[in-house]
Design a protein around this motif. Structure first.
Motif, PDB file in Angstrom:
ATOM      1  N   HIS A   1      54.276  26.968  10.884  1.00  0.00           N
ATOM      2  CA  HIS A   1      53.815  26.141  12.087  1.00  0.00           C
ATOM      3  C   HIS A   1      52.350  25.822  12.562  1.00  0.00           C
ATOM      4  CE1 HIS A   1      52.763  29.977  13.882  1.00  0.00           C
ATOM      5  NE2 HIS A   1      52.403  29.598  14.411  1.00  0.00           N
ATOM      6  N   LEU A   2      51.541  26.527  11.100  1.00  0.00           N
ATOM      7  CA  LEU A   2      49.578  26.871  11.448  1.00  0.00           C
ATOM      8  C   LEU A   2      49.272  25.396  10.314  1.00  0.00           C
ATOM      9  CD1 LEU A   2      49.155  29.950  11.830  1.00  0.00           C
ATOM     10  CD2 LEU A   2      49.228  28.373  14.086  1.00  0.00           C
ATOM     11  N   GLY A   3      50.396  25.663   9.150  1.00  0.00           N
ATOM     12  CA  GLY A   3      49.929  24.429   7.995  1.00  0.00           C
ATOM     13  C   GLY A   3      50.599  24.561   6.734  1.00  0.00           C
ATOM     14  N   ASN A   4      50.340  23.644   5.987  1.00  0.00           N
ATOM     15  CA  ASN A   4      50.830  23.106   4.340  1.00  0.00           C
ATOM     16  C   ASN A   4      51.493  24.627   3.802  1.00  0.00           C
ATOM     17  OD1 ASN A   4      52.126  22.741   2.438  1.00  0.00           O
ATOM     18  ND2 ASN A   4      51.808  20.350   2.598  1.00  0.00           N
TER      19      ASN A   4
ATOM     20  N   ARG B   1      41.296  32.211   2.159  1.00  0.00           N
ATOM     21  CA  ARG B   1      41.034  32.905   3.880  1.00  0.00           C
ATOM     22  C   ARG B   1      40.871  31.490   4.964  1.00  0.00           C
ATOM     23  NH1 ARG B   1      37.279  36.078   0.837  1.00  0.00           N
ATOM     24  NH2 ARG B   1      35.617  34.818   1.140  1.00  0.00           N
ATOM     25  N   ALA B   2      40.300  30.381   4.121  1.00  0.00           N
ATOM     26  CA  ALA B   2      40.290  29.316   5.478  1.00  0.00           C
ATOM     27  C   ALA B   2      41.597  28.049   5.669  1.00  0.00           C
ATOM     28  CB  ALA B   2      38.469  28.588   4.990  1.00  0.00           C
ATOM     29  N   HIS B   3      42.578  28.644   4.722  1.00  0.00           N
ATOM     30  CA  HIS B   3      43.632  27.914   5.237  1.00  0.00           C
ATOM     31  C   HIS B   3      44.360  28.181   6.161  1.00  0.00           C
ATOM     32  CE1 HIS B   3      46.903  26.105   4.467  1.00  0.00           C
ATOM     33  NE2 HIS B   3      46.501  25.089   3.730  1.00  0.00           N
ATOM     34  N   PRO B   4      45.137  27.164   7.067  1.00  0.00           N
ATOM     35  CA  PRO B   4      45.688  27.674   8.490  1.00  0.00           C
ATOM     36  C   PRO B   4      46.898  29.034   8.916  1.00  0.00           C
ATOM     37  CG  PRO B   4      45.361  25.553   8.021  1.00  0.00           C
ATOM     38  CD  PRO B   4      44.459  26.158   6.714  1.00  0.00           C
TER      39      PRO B   4
ATOM     40  N   ASP C   1      53.577  35.488   9.949  1.00  0.00           N
ATOM     41  CA  ASP C   1      54.554  35.396   8.701  1.00  0.00           C
ATOM     42  C   ASP C   1      54.655  34.715   7.795  1.00  0.00           C
ATOM     43  OD1 ASP C   1      56.586  35.966  10.672  1.00  0.00           O
ATOM     44  OD2 ASP C   1      57.325  34.336  11.423  1.00  0.00           O
ATOM     45  N   ARG C   2      53.334  35.281   7.365  1.00  0.00           N
ATOM     46  CA  ARG C   2      52.737  34.893   5.945  1.00  0.00           C
ATOM     47  C   ARG C   2      53.357  35.234   4.906  1.00  0.00           C
ATOM     48  NH1 ARG C   2      46.534  36.593   4.127  1.00  0.00           N
ATOM     49  NH2 ARG C   2      48.224  38.438   4.472  1.00  0.00           N
ATOM     50  N   ASP C   3      53.924  36.744   4.247  1.00  0.00           N
ATOM     51  CA  ASP C   3      54.767  36.915   4.252  1.00  0.00           C
ATOM     52  C   ASP C   3      55.916  36.213   3.766  1.00  0.00           C
ATOM     53  OD1 ASP C   3      52.418  38.238   2.957  1.00  0.00           O
ATOM     54  OD2 ASP C   3      53.105  40.635   4.091  1.00  0.00           O
ATOM     55  N   SER C   4      56.621  36.227   4.785  1.00  0.00           N
ATOM     56  CA  SER C   4      58.118  35.378   4.488  1.00  0.00           C
ATOM     57  C   SER C   4      57.894  34.510   3.825  1.00  0.00           C
ATOM     58  CB  SER C   4      58.243  35.221   6.023  1.00  0.00           C
ATOM     59  OG  SER C   4      59.790  34.732   5.498  1.00  0.00           O
TER      60      SER C   4
END
Length: 929
Positions: free
Chosen positions: A547-550, A697-700, A706-709
């Motif tokens: 939901h935060l980005g691509n 580091r700047a990417h949403p 839940d980045r790892d998932s």
């Protein structure tokens, strides 16, 4: 069908039988001549033929599938048509010819092989498959009125070198010709039948896995023989008797005996697990360095005592077969009666009457004869053909009791035995020793059990350390090998197909091959996997959403960062290795260096720099810990600075502990501190790396809980993309593999002037009549007139290089017979190199390499030398040729010379004729009688 026995059937049954006879009159007349009732599978195959269908019959060795082929012969003679009966090898053709002559008379049956042409226009002709292929390409008039073709041992189409011939015949036969395929039981008979149905029309597939003579499996541990399997669990109708699938487990007595023998072997100091290429639990086992298998004499005597002779022992080595015969004879073994010995002598005298008296000694005739009189024989490809044929006749007559054979005996020749013994379950495949496959095991053991003679057959495997009875049971109980096509277009095939059909239709014909059929089946599976992957890719795209980005964009940045780090690390590592090598190469005796890692870390003094010619260094050092030995560049990372010097004695006995202690003390007394390992420079100074890290580091998505998932689903999706790319490439390649190969071949042939468009040039017409693995090399030599100036012996020597192939234990001689042959062979080699260079450039398999190993021997023979002289020349050059191999290679040279004679211009055509005449004499001229 009663075959003349008393008919006790009811009127209704007799009425039904009469209706059957009316429906199948040819079958009724055929069966009336047989001394036995047809089995169900034989009856089914024959009915299919009379119904006008082709038939593929797959049944075990000895089951009687040739009866269906013989019915095709009967129908042709009854209906006034023609039947060709093809076999893969000349020996089987000779045997089948004799069988059919005995049944139908010499006037009705002919024989065509490379050695024989007997009554070639008869209504029934037995021939090798290559002969029929050549007739089809030549549009022979003998194909007129052909109604059926029997292809015995049709599974030979899997043969790497000759298998393509079977498919060529199947594809080129007129649609009106009924095809009768007789095959060993293969696991994909239905697939093969489906292909025949597609290319030949209506085809019935008959598969029968029941052995008419049950086969019992045994293992011999030491001198004791055990059943392989335990108690049968299903044999209600009796058909499961002797079939491994009917058994629950290994015989407990065998399991215990094998375990005890393994334990004894281990106590004696053997270790089967440490031997090359084997492990405990393997099929093959390993005899180790201390294990002695039971003597061959003991094995045969054990079988004789149990009433299990005659037997075939498969050894997989020609020398082993001959050694086994010699061992048995030297032991005094005699397995024949006086009456049998008299019959054996009569057969030997009749068979060998034409052998030149002067050659008997070099042929080993007297030793061979003595063994036969004792009921003992060898059988392998290195034997003189007349010797092999004599052994076959005597064995079938029950006069030979034990034969030691290589696996060639299992291929087609009708030599069944009561028992088959396997000394090993490994064989040499030309590259290394490999375990027998289940198909090979079944093919070999299938020789055991003679229909109409034995009530059961027996297979005996000799135990060796590391051999697990359960693994052997797996071999014995698996269904047979799958049939895999070996079909590939050759130069000769390409010009013949293009001449007859044009390139487009030739390509279409190749696409009908069994090879392409199987490739397409594989394509279907791969295409389905691609479809499934596409569906999963779509599902993973949903799972990786953030939901935060691509996530896909973030995943791409992560990959770019990892790739840059890897690239920098790789480059840094290369620079460090280069620096290490430079510093090591500069070291001198007495230099002090530091080893910065591992158990040898600390100061060290150079005792011997040792720089090799290629610049690599392996310095001999002594460390402060008193260790002395050589180091390599892998023991260092980066620079190796010189920290000081130590004066050394002229000779340092570094093997002496006292000397090492003194030098280590002197080293430490220098007061040099060993530097610590320098940390690697950070790669963060790289501008691109800095930018990538900041972007990540700047990417949403970087801040998502839940980045790892998300990344896990993205990796799975990327893996599926990669897998699909590979599968799609394989699909594209497989769908048109043969067509593309044909196009590349035709491109090469056009570039060399064999084709003008789809039209054959004069050179192309020559190539179309050369049937050889070296077909293009031969055609090029003829066009360049490289051999026109040669005499007959020199020509034979040069042509031998195009057919001869040394066995793995032979070497190629460095000398050549004459200056003329040496010059011609040099020119031929240069031309071959030119061809293979273009083949490689076009992505084609290269033409077989020339082999000069037979040149001296065949020159001597063609020049009028004796067999003894010819074999001596071969031995002098490093090629210890058995007489049988000598004859076989001579006949192959004769066959190629005959082909060249038909297409060459003068004077080469006349030289070919003279060369053939010079070669075809003595033992080389003897053919089956």
């Amino acid at each position: 069908m009663s075959n003349g026995s008393e008919d006790n059937s009811s009127p209704a049954e007799r009425y039904l039988a009469s209706r059957e006879r009316a429906k199948y009159p040819d079958l009724a007349s055929f069966v009336a001549e047989l001394p036995f009732e047809l089995d169900a599978f034989q009856d089914q195959g024959c009915r299919a033929l009379e119904d006008g269908r082709g038939v593929l019959v797959c049944a075990p060795t000895g089951a009687g599938k040739t009866v269906v082929g013989e019915f095709a012969v009967h129908r042709a003679l009854t209906r006034g048509g023609k039947c060709f009966y093809t076999t893969p090898i000349k020996a089987l053709s000779n045997q089948k010819y004799a069988d059919l002559v005995a049944r139908y008379g010499a006037s009705s049956v002919g024989l065509l092989t490379g050695d024989s042409s007997i009554n070639p226009h008869a209504p029934v002709v037995v021939m090798t498959t290559e002969v029929l292929r050549n007739m089809l390409y030549a549009d022979s008039v003998d194909l007129d009125d052909l109604t059926s073709v029997v292809m015995d041992e049709i599974h030979y189409l899997a043969d790497k070198f000759r298998g393509a011939v079977w498919e060529e015949v199947i594809l080129h036969l007129d649609a009106s010709v009924q095809l009768v395929g007789l095959s060993a039981t293969v696991s994909n008979a239905e697939e093969f039948g489906a292909w025949l149905q597609e290319v030949r029309g209506h085809t019935t597939v008959v598969v029968d896995e029941h052995r008419p003579v049950p086969l019992w499996q045994h293992m011999m541990v030491g001198r004791r023989m055990f059943d392989l399997f335990g108690k049968a669990i299903s044999s209600e109708d009796g058909r499961d008797e002797g079939r491994p699938q009917a058994y629950a487990r290994i015989d407990p007595a065998l399991a215990k005996a094998a375990a005890d023998a393994e334990a004894r072997f281990s106590r004696w100091g053997g270790d089967s697990r440490s031997q090359r290429g084997t492990a405990r639990g393997s099929v093959s086992g390993n005899r180790g360095t201390h294990f002695r298998p039971p003597a061959r004499v003991d094995v045969i005597e054990k079988l004789d005592g149990a009433g299990l002779l005659p037997a075939i022992t498969f050894i997989f080595s020609r020398a082993g077969c001959e050694a086994a015969v010699e061992q048995c004879v030297k032991s005094g073994m005699r397995l024949t009666t006086q009456a049998q010995r008299e019959r054996i002598r009569a057969v030997i005298d009749r068979r060998s009457v034409d052998l030149p008296e002067a050659d008997l000694a070099v042929l080993g005739y007297w030793e061979w004869r003595e063994a036969l009189e004792r009921g003992i024989a060898a059988h392998h490809a290195g034997m003189l053909p007349v010797f092999k044929e004599t052994v076959e006749e005597l064995f079938v007559a029950g006069l030979i009791k034990t034969v030691f054979a290589t696996e060639t005996l299992a291929l087609g020749i009708n030599m069944p035995a009561r028992t088959v013994v396997l000394e090993k379950l490994t064989k040499y495949n030309g590259e290394g020793h490999v375990d027998l496959t289940a198909g090979e095991y079944t093919q070999l053991t299938g020789r055991a059990g003679r229909r109409g003679i034995d009530v059961e057959g027996h297979a005996v495997v000799l135990w060796a350390p590391g051999m697990d009875p359960r693994a052997v049971a797996g071999l014995a109980s698996k269904r047979l090998y799958p049939l895999r096509s070996s079909f590939r277009p050759s130069y000769n095939m390409a010009v013949n197909l293009t001449d007859r059909l044009g390139q487009q239709r030739a390509r279409q014909l190749l696409e009908l091959s069994f090879a392409q059929f199987q490739s397409n089946a594989t394509v279907v599976g791969m295409a389905r996997q691609v479809t499934r992957n596409v569906e999963n890719i779509a599902a993973h795209a949903v799972s990786m959403e953030c939901h935060l980005g691509n996530t896909e964009e973030y995943f791409s940045l992560i990959n770019d960062l990892a790739a840059r780090e890897k690239e920098l690390a790789k480059g840094g590592g290369a620079r460090r290795r280069e620096q290490t090598q430079t510093d090591l190469a500069a070291l001198r005796r007495g230099d002090i260096i530091a080893i910065r890692g591992g158990k040898r870390s600390g100061l060290a003094v150079i005792l011997d720099p040792m720089v090799a010619a290629d610049g690599s260094s392996r310095p001999l050092v002594l460390t402060e810990g008193t260790w002395a030995g050589r180091l390599a560049s892998a023991d260092f990372s980066g620079p190796v600075p010189i920290l000081g010097r130590l004066r050394l004695p002229k000779h340092v006995e570094h093997a002496s502990p006292g000397v090492r202690r003194e030098l280590a003390a002197a080293l430490l007394a220098q007061g040099i501190a060993a530097p610590r390992r320098e940390p690697r420079r950070s790669a963060g100074e790289d501008a691109e790396l800095v930018v990538l890290r900041r972007a990540v580091r700047a990417h949403p998505v970087h801040g998502c809980a839940d980045r790892d998932s998300h990344l896990q689903w993205a990796r799975r999706r990327a893996n599926l993309f990669s897998e699909n790319a590979g599968l799609s490439a394989k699909v594209d390649s497989a769908r048109d593999s043969l067509g593309e190969a044909l196009a590349r071949i035709l491109g090469l042939l056009r570039s060399r002037g064999y084709l003008a468009g789809d039209r054959l040039t004069d050179a192309g017409r020559v190539l179309s009549r050369i049937w050889s693995e070296s077909d293009l090399v031969v055609a090029e030599c003829l066009r360049e007139q490289l051999w026109d100036h040669l005499g007959a012996p020199d020509l034979a020597a040069v042509v031998s290089a195009l057919v001869f192939e040394a066995r793995r234990d032979l070497t190629t001689p460095s000398h050549l017979p004459t200056a003329a042959s040496a010059e011609a062979l040099a020119a031929t080699s240069k031309l071959w190199a030119s061809i293979t260079g273009e083949e490689s450039a076009r992505g084609l398999a290269t033409s077989r390499e020339l082999d000069f190993g037979f040149a001296g021997a065949i020159y001597t023979w063609a020049d009028g030398g004796t067999l003894t002289e010819a074999l001596a020349v071969a031995a002098y050059g490093g090629a210890e040729l058995p007489a049988g191999d000598f004859v076989r290679w001579c006949r192959q040279v004769i066959d190629l010379l005959d082909q060249i004679h038909t297409v060459a211009s003068e004077p080469l055509a006349s030289t070919c004729k003279h060369a053939v005449g010079a070669l075809r004499r003595g033992v080389v001229a003897l053919v089956a009688g």
